[in-house]
Design a protein around this motif. Sequence first.
Motif, PDB file in Angstrom:
ATOM      1  N   HIS A 313     -41.864  10.722 -70.165  1.00  0.00           N
ATOM      2  CA  HIS A 313     -42.265   9.777 -71.322  1.00  0.00           C
ATOM      3  C   HIS A 313     -41.246   9.839 -72.217  1.00  0.00           C
ATOM      4  N   LEU A 314     -40.963   8.345 -72.391  1.00  0.00           N
ATOM      5  CA  LEU A 314     -39.841   8.102 -73.592  1.00  0.00           C
ATOM      6  C   LEU A 314     -40.802   7.363 -74.708  1.00  0.00           C
ATOM      7  N   GLY A 315     -40.000   7.617 -75.895  1.00  0.00           N
ATOM      8  CA  GLY A 315     -40.847   7.148 -77.043  1.00  0.00           C
ATOM      9  C   GLY A 315     -40.411   5.615 -77.511  1.00  0.00           C
ATOM     10  N   GLN A 316     -39.922   4.780 -76.502  1.00  0.00           N
ATOM     11  CA  GLN A 316     -39.542   3.783 -76.864  1.00  0.00           C
ATOM     12  C   GLN A 316     -40.102   2.579 -75.822  1.00  0.00           C
ATOM     13  N   THR A 317     -39.908   1.305 -76.242  1.00  0.00           N
ATOM     14  CA  THR A 317     -40.537   0.371 -75.434  1.00  0.00           C
ATOM     15  C   THR A 317     -39.897   0.164 -74.034  1.00  0.00           C
ATOM     16  N   VAL A 318     -40.544  -0.484 -73.306  1.00  0.00           N
ATOM     17  CA  VAL A 318     -39.907  -0.829 -71.832  1.00  0.00           C
ATOM     18  C   VAL A 318     -38.623  -1.412 -71.985  1.00  0.00           C
ATOM     19  N   ALA A 319     -38.659  -2.401 -73.031  1.00  0.00           N
ATOM     20  CA  ALA A 319     -37.510  -3.378 -73.052  1.00  0.00           C
ATOM     21  C   ALA A 319     -36.400  -2.524 -73.586  1.00  0.00           C
ATOM     22  N   VAL A 320     -36.532  -1.577 -74.516  1.00  0.00           N
ATOM     23  CA  VAL A 320     -35.491  -0.681 -74.999  1.00  0.00           C
ATOM     24  C   VAL A 320     -34.974   0.082 -73.920  1.00  0.00           C
ATOM     25  N   SER A 377     -39.463  -8.764 -68.631  1.00  0.00           N
ATOM     26  CA  SER A 377     -39.944 -10.152 -68.935  1.00  0.00           C
ATOM     27  C   SER A 377     -40.667 -10.713 -67.550  1.00  0.00           C
ATOM     28  N   GLN A 378     -40.386 -10.072 -66.398  1.00  0.00           N
ATOM     29  CA  GLN A 378     -41.009 -10.795 -65.280  1.00  0.00           C
ATOM     30  C   GLN A 378     -42.498  -9.961 -64.991  1.00  0.00           C
ATOM     31  N   GLY A 379     -42.558  -8.940 -65.778  1.00  0.00           N
ATOM     32  CA  GLY A 379     -43.895  -8.389 -65.741  1.00  0.00           C
ATOM     33  C   GLY A 379     -43.974  -6.772 -65.323  1.00  0.00           C
ATOM     34  N   GLU A 380     -44.875  -6.108 -65.010  1.00  0.00           N
ATOM     35  CA  GLU A 380     -44.861  -4.721 -65.079  1.00  0.00           C
ATOM     36  C   GLU A 380     -45.120  -4.097 -63.604  1.00  0.00           C
ATOM     37  N   PRO A 381     -44.884  -3.090 -62.878  1.00  0.00           N
ATOM     38  CA  PRO A 381     -43.900  -2.208 -63.739  1.00  0.00           C
ATOM     39  C   PRO A 381     -42.319  -3.193 -63.741  1.00  0.00           C
ATOM     40  N   ALA A 382     -41.570  -2.685 -64.605  1.00  0.00           N
ATOM     41  CA  ALA A 382     -40.011  -3.090 -64.566  1.00  0.00           C
ATOM     42  C   ALA A 382     -39.383  -2.203 -63.456  1.00  0.00           C
ATOM     43  N   VAL A 383     -38.717  -2.678 -62.595  1.00  0.00           N
ATOM     44  CA  VAL A 383     -38.239  -1.887 -61.472  1.00  0.00           C
ATOM     45  C   VAL A 383     -36.854  -2.013 -61.324  1.00  0.00           C
ATOM     46  N   CYS A 384     -35.918  -1.031 -61.047  1.00  0.00           N
ATOM     47  CA  CYS A 384     -34.452  -1.171 -61.083  1.00  0.00           C
ATOM     48  C   CYS A 384     -34.137  -0.413 -59.703  1.00  0.00           C
ATOM     49  N   HIS A 385     -33.661  -0.824 -58.712  1.00  0.00           N
ATOM     50  CA  HIS A 385     -32.943  -0.068 -57.648  1.00  0.00           C
ATOM     51  C   HIS A 385     -31.637   0.213 -57.659  1.00  0.00           C
ATOM     52  N   ALA A 408     -45.353   0.329 -69.499  1.00  0.00           N
ATOM     53  CA  ALA A 408     -45.510   0.550 -71.061  1.00  0.00           C
ATOM     54  C   ALA A 408     -46.658   1.981 -70.746  1.00  0.00           C
ATOM     55  N   HIS A 409     -46.400   2.632 -71.968  1.00  0.00           N
ATOM     56  CA  HIS A 409     -47.743   3.676 -72.189  1.00  0.00           C
ATOM     57  C   HIS A 409     -47.799   4.040 -73.687  1.00  0.00           C
ATOM     58  N   ALA A 410     -48.505   3.342 -74.319  1.00  0.00           N
ATOM     59  CA  ALA A 410     -49.087   3.469 -75.596  1.00  0.00           C
ATOM     60  C   ALA A 410     -50.144   4.648 -75.783  1.00  0.00           C
ATOM     61  N   THR A 411     -49.823   5.376 -76.920  1.00  0.00           N
ATOM     62  CA  THR A 411     -50.540   6.199 -77.332  1.00  0.00           C
ATOM     63  C   THR A 411     -51.567   5.775 -78.590  1.00  0.00           C
ATOM     64  N   GLY A 412     -51.270   4.777 -79.076  1.00  0.00           N
ATOM     65  CA  GLY A 412     -51.925   3.955 -80.266  1.00  0.00           C
ATOM     66  C   GLY A 412     -51.643   2.835 -80.587  1.00  0.00           C
ATOM     67  N   THR A 413     -51.970   2.095 -81.425  1.00  0.00           N
ATOM     68  CA  THR A 413     -51.663   0.708 -81.720  1.00  0.00           C
ATOM     69  C   THR A 413     -50.428   0.396 -82.473  1.00  0.00           C
ATOM     70  N   SER A 414     -50.074   1.283 -83.267  1.00  0.00           N
ATOM     71  CA  SER A 414     -48.779   1.118 -84.252  1.00  0.00           C
ATOM     72  C   SER A 414     -47.580   1.022 -83.348  1.00  0.00           C
ATOM     73  N   PRO A 415     -46.576   0.341 -83.887  1.00  0.00           N
ATOM     74  CA  PRO A 415     -45.206  -0.177 -83.245  1.00  0.00           C
ATOM     75  C   PRO A 415     -44.765   1.645 -82.693  1.00  0.00           C
ATOM     76  N   ALA A 416     -45.054   2.503 -83.542  1.00  0.00           N
ATOM     77  CA  ALA A 416     -44.390   3.851 -83.387  1.00  0.00           C
ATOM     78  C   ALA A 416     -44.998   4.541 -82.254  1.00  0.00           C
ATOM     79  N   ALA A 417     -46.161   4.099 -81.926  1.00  0.00           N
ATOM     80  CA  ALA A 417     -47.065   4.853 -80.620  1.00  0.00           C
ATOM     81  C   ALA A 417     -46.568   4.167 -79.316  1.00  0.00           C
ATOM     82  N   GLN A 418     -45.767   3.058 -79.443  1.00  0.00           N
ATOM     83  CA  GLN A 418     -45.329   2.461 -78.159  1.00  0.00           C
ATOM     84  C   GLN A 418     -44.422   3.200 -77.269  1.00  0.00           C
ATOM     85  N   GLY A 419     -44.777   3.364 -76.223  1.00  0.00           N
ATOM     86  CA  GLY A 419     -43.769   4.414 -75.100  1.00  0.00           C
ATOM     87  C   GLY A 419     -43.585   3.790 -73.730  1.00  0.00           C
ATOM     88  N   THR A 420     -42.749   4.396 -73.207  1.00  0.00           N
ATOM     89  CA  THR A 420     -42.607   4.015 -71.705  1.00  0.00           C
ATOM     90  C   THR A 420     -42.718   5.136 -70.723  1.00  0.00           C
TER      91      THR A 420
END
Length: 491
Positions: A313-320, A377-385, A408-420
Motif C-alpha cells: 500500500h502506497l500513500g500516493q495516487t495511482v497517477a503519481v 488514464s485508460q482505466g483501472e487497474p493500471a498495468v505495466c509489464h 486506487a485505494h482510498a481510506t477516506g475522502t480527503s486528498p491525504a487519504a488517497q492511496g494506491t
Amino acid sequence: MSGVQYLRPTSLAEVQACLQQHPQAQLLAGGQSLLAAMRLGLTQPSHLVDLQDVPELQDIRVTDDGVWIGAMATHARIAAHPEIQQHHPMLAKLAHGIADQQVRNVGTLGGSLANNDPAACWPAGVLAYGATLFTTQREIPADEFFTDLFTTALKPDEVLLGVLWPACACAQYVKYEQPASRFAMVGVAVTRATGHDHSAVRVAITGLGNGVTRWPEAEAALQAHWSVQALNGVHLSAELAHTDVHASASYRAHLSAVLCRRAVAAHTGEEAHLPRHAPPSTPRAPASRVRKDRAHSATQPTNNPTAISGSHHLGQTVAVVWDAVLDPVVLQQCIPGCESMQRLSDTQYTAVVKVGLGPVSARFETQIRVMPVCTPSQGEPAVCHLHLSGQAGSLGQGEAEVVVQLRAHATGTSPAAQGTHLQWQATPQMSGQLAQLGNRLMQASARSLSTQFFERLARVLSGQDASPPKRGFFSAIAELFRHWHPLIFRK
Ligand SMILES: Cc1cc2nc3c(=O)[nH]c(=O)nc-3n(C[C@H](O)[C@H](O)[C@H](O)COP(=O)(O)OP(=O)(O)OC[C@H]3O[C@@H](n4cnc5c(N)ncnc54)[C@H](O)[C@@H]3O)c2cc1C
C-alpha cells in the motif's frame, strides 16, 4: 575454483591472523554450503581458512545451566552426544533430522548459523531457545543474530565460536521436510523456560519466508495457557510466507500452525488436531470461474506456481505511483545495489547491480523492457509489464516476466487519504547451471529484494528519502535475478 589458496590454522589466534592478512578470505567449516556456492561461481574467496584443526571451536559441554556447543561441532556429533540426548533431546533430534548421514558428518552448527539459509533447522532452534552466540568479538543474543536472508550480524573478520543454550523446561522441534533436500518446508521450534521465568514461551519458525522468525501471537497464547487449545483461533498471516514450486504461502502459514500444535502436544499429551471449525484458508474459485478469469488475464497475475508475488500500500495516487514506476531516475534510487542505469529508449534500460547476499558476491547487468498495458488514464487497474533478461556468463541465462498492477485505494475522502494498492507478480525462468540454484534459494532472495525495493519506493514517494539516485527501479524486481544472473562483472 582456480587460484584459491587453502590455509589450515591450528589455533584461533592463527585464524584471526589469516583473516587480517587476507581480507577476501572466507572461513571453511564442513564446506557443505560454501563449496557448492563456489562451484556455482557465486563466491570467489582469495583464501579458504579451514577451521577443522582449531580446538577452541570443537567443545561440547553440558552443565546444569545449559549446554555449550562449539561452532565446529558437526550435526552427527551433536545428535550422538549422550548428555545432549539426555538433557537437551530436542537439540539431538534436530541435529539427527538434518539431511543424510554424509551431510551430518561434515556439516556444522557454526556453518549452518553463519549461512542462515531461510529453511535451515538450527536457526529455529537457536531463536526458540533464546540462545547466546559467542564470537571472537562479542556475545550476540539470538534475537539479534539473524538479520536477513542468508545474512547475519557477523562481520567479515568475526569468527563464531559457539552457542550457549540455556536450560529449558520443554523444547520441541517439528519439521515438515522437503523430500528431496530434507530442508524444512516449514519447521517450528517451541520452548518453555525453567525457573522463575517458567511461563516464558518462545516459538520460532523456519522455512516460512525470508528467514527464521518468531511468532509472537502463538507465544502470547501459550504463555497465557500452556496447551494446544490455547492456539485455537491463533492464525499466522500468509503475507509472512512465500510461495514457490513446493508450497503456496497460505499452505506454509497453515503448516506452521499445525506444526506448532504438534510441538506443544508432544509435551502436554493433547491431541494436536485443528478445531473442526477452523477458518478455511483462501477460498478456491470454482474451475469454470478460473477458466473464465484466465481468458481475461492479460492484465492479471497468473496462478503459475513458480511466480513470486507481493503487494504494497502506497500513500500516493495511482497517477503519481505510475509516473514513479516509469521514471528511471526515481526507480534507480529504489533498487538495492543498483550502481548505474542507462536509458536505451523510452521503454528500454540496462542496469548494473552489485549483489552481496549470503554466498553471492557479484556485479551483474540486466536488460529491462517496460511495456505499459493500461495507463491510469485508460482505466483501472493500471498495468505495466516488464521483461527482464540476462546472461550469467557460463552459468546460463535467466529471464522474468513481471506484471505490476496499480489500483486506487482510498481510506477516506480527503486528498491525504488517497492511496494506491500495488500488486506485482514475477515469473522467472532459468536455464543452465543457474537452474541448479533452485527455487527455494532464488525465490526467497527475490522476495527479500523486491520487498526492499518497494519499501524504498514508498519512502521516496513520501519524501522521506531525498538522497540523490544511486540505484534504479527494476532492481527490486531485477534483483530477482540476483541468483540466476550473477557474475557478469565480479567485484
Ligand atoms: C543436501 C543437503 C541437505 C541439507 N539439509 C539440511 C537440513 O535439513 N537442515 C539444515 O539445517 N541444514 C541442512 N543442510 C545444511 C548443512 O547441514 C550445513 O549446516 C550447511 O550447509 C553449512 O555447511 P557447513 O557447516 O559445512 O559450513 P560451510 O559450508 O563450510 O560454511 C558456510 C558459511 O558459514 C561460514 N562459516 C563457517 N563456520 C563459521 C564460523 N565458525 N564463524 C563464522 N563463519 C563461519 C563460511 O565462511 C560460509 O560462509 C543441508 C545441506 C545439504 C548439502
